[in-house]
Design an enzyme around this catalytic site. Sequence first.
Site, short mmCIF file in Angstrom:
data_model
loop_
_atom_site.label_atom_id
_atom_site.label_comp_id
_atom_site.label_asym_id
_atom_site.label_seq_id
_atom_site.Cartn_x
_atom_site.Cartn_y
_atom_site.Cartn_z
CD1 TRP B 325 -3.01 1.40 0.91
CD2 TRP B 325 -1.42 2.41 2.12
NE1 TRP B 325 -3.48 2.65 1.25
CE2 TRP B 325 -2.52 3.30 1.99
CE3 TRP B 325 -0.31 2.84 2.83
CZ2 TRP B 325 -2.54 4.56 2.56
CZ3 TRP B 325 -0.33 4.11 3.40
CH2 TRP B 325 -1.43 4.94 3.27
CG HIS B 326 3.45 2.24 3.23
ND1 HIS B 326 2.89 1.18 3.89
CD2 HIS B 326 3.35 3.29 4.07
CE1 HIS B 326 2.49 1.57 5.08
NE2 HIS B 326 2.75 2.85 5.22
N GLY B 327 3.72 1.74 -1.41
CA GLY B 327 4.34 2.08 -2.68
C GLY B 327 4.65 0.86 -3.52
CG PHE B 480 2.99 6.43 0.99
CD1 PHE B 480 3.95 6.01 0.07
CD2 PHE B 480 3.38 6.71 2.28
CE1 PHE B 480 5.28 5.88 0.46
CE2 PHE B 480 4.71 6.57 2.68
CZ PHE B 480 5.65 6.16 1.76
#
Lengths: 306, 480
Positions: B325-327, B480
């Site tokens: 989800w962060h990247g 993000f």
Amino acid sequence: MKKFLIRLAIFCLVFFALDKLFIFVRDASPALEVDRRLEYIVTGKIKSDVLVFGSSRGARSVIAQQFIDSLGISAYNLAFPGSDVTFHEFALRMLLENKGNKRPKTIILVVDDGDEVKASKSLKFRLDRMYPLVKYKPIRDELVKRKEKKPILNELLVIHQLNKSNFLFKQRKFTKNDSIMPCGSMPIGHQKKTFDKIYGHEPYNYSKIGEMPQKTRAFRAFVKMCKDNKIQLIVALPPNFRKISTGFAERMKELTDGYGIVWKYNESNPAFSNPDNFFDNAHLQTSGSIIYTDELVKFYSKHQPH
Amino acid sequence: MIFNSLDFALFLPIVFILYWFVTQKSLTAQNILLLVASYFFYAFWDPRFLLLLMFSTFLDYFTGLRMFDAKTIQWKKFWFWLSIIVNVGFLGVFKYYNFFAESFASMLESFGMHVEVWTLQIILPVGISFYTFHGLSYVIDIYKERIKPERNFVDYAVFVSFFPLLVAGPIERATHLLPQIQKKRVFDYRKAIDGMRQILWGLFKKVVVADGCAEWANMIFNDADAYSGSTLLMGAIFFTFQIYCDFSGYSDIALGTARLFGIELLRNFAFPYFSRDIAEFWRRWHISLSSWFRDYLYIPLGGSKGGLGMKIRNTFIIFVVSGFWHGANWTFIVWGALNALYFMPLLLTKSNRTNLEIVAQGKWFPTIRELVGMVITFLMAVFGWIFFRAKDMEHALSFIKGIFSKNLWKAPNLPELADLTIFFILFMVFIEWIGRESKYALENIDKVRFAPARWLFYTALIVCIIVLSGKEQEFIYFQF
């Protein structure tokens, strides 16, 4: 709501009053610096006919005192280690704007072979040299222009003019690598431990790829200021511990647009391939600086403006 | 527009005055003002992406209503999956397409097949991961019949795009935020003061600590080969405080700003670096995202109800998905998997819920056992953050190798000004330790009865913020 707004207003007023106490911090900063040359520019104390601009190569390679001793003219070195051409352009602009300074007859711009107008990790606009001098308005204005500070806050609040370095209340001292002669030059009298002493026989082919528009603009602006003020410009290439770049001198000629003289040292002089004359691969040490400046003085004496 | 900008310093008082002086008599007018202000705030980055936000808002609003009004289960499923596919699709295209395309191409290349990949040359819309998750939770809750859909479009749009939380959370739930938007708000002096204080502390953490740490962390991470092991370790520690103060600072400003408008947002951080084990750390770090994954991924997957195998599988899934989800980068996936590994001993020994209360509650100092737990957990976090910060896996691994191979026990080689940053880190840790039993560090500063002392403290914080604010630095979590 009323109570909230009144409290907020009182707090802002008290804060605004306390802010003015920081004038003492701001005004004490310049005296703590060891290198006062930028302050001399801003306060109009530069009175020499020949001035040297550039980065560490200019500061270490050109000993202004040799001009004074050999030709009996006034000379001063205003090259700042780690500075790029945007900083040189700023320094010259400040120098010419302040009427207290004497307009020089000649400027020697010592360029960084290969890196002069390219992105470089080691060359930048020396903001750290600016913050100790924020008591001077031209410095504050330049920081605003460079978007380091906000114009309104800069006018309203003294603390906004400051930087963390203003709170290092410590007298700076000369270091082994950064001692300044009275003529402004910073020759270095030893050799770097990691200097590999391997001479680069393969010439480096200069390419325009990687040039930064803001640096080429600053370079052109530097040349234009010299031209507009009828100052002779010598663009000097200092030795690296390798063959001179092919194409770089041509690029410098192109950027000076026919105004400056691009001067190269005598590459066949064995002194410039002798490691004993170098601090590292990119800088001369004092013995080399003396030889290099000697060549520069001889060249200058033949092209000295009347 | 970012919170630590002059633009926001002008924007906030204007909206505040309009909200409490012009529109205070009508709830509808207040909500319309919040919506217009939020869209203006968002459009300040790039007005083109405002259309995406509006489309996403309208889609979830519309599918929510259609789902609720559906006559058959097939239609309900249809509207539900339409919303999920479009929302996740947007996120996939903008955030993950290039990653999957390039990873697929490099996989084929390892089999000797060369493929020209077509990648998208687009920038990631700010906050897309946050507002998409907002919308998803709303649609899932309606589908699961936990909530009824909101029929007032303005109210729903404010729920999705309320400017304090729009670009980096907290990720709100309809059950928590929507009732506050539907209810008349009354100005509360104490709440407003509290909000201002939380904004101040958030700004201090962001501008003074996070941006200060960023300078040294960037210097060390960007030129890792040039530094000794001890300096590299300091670089990782600087980044550990940078990411905490950057994101929790943002959350503090968001919560404080919302409170000025009479709205309480979900708490996002609860002093995670004082955690005694990694499970406690994850209960205290980015709480709104962790609880989102718990409620909408971990529990639907079976949670911890099944056997040990299922628990392990589910734990790995949520940590890896959380990392992703962060990247779109393998470093984030490894960071997620590493945290899952950290979690395993606690899960296997059934001790993942042992440290539920606040550390050293009612006491000045922790016990030796608590201190050891905190230090170990902190060092585990530091190690994990190396993957999070590194630009790729090669960078992360060479950084770690550098720590252990080059003069780890020699004093780190840092510039003089780094001492000032270390001082501010210690100051921040001290204040947060004192305030760890409250919602944020300065909540109980009212206990200092002598008002001039409080004002002097606020003044000192503001002086630090203004002196150290150079060029505005964006918040890390905006990417993000």
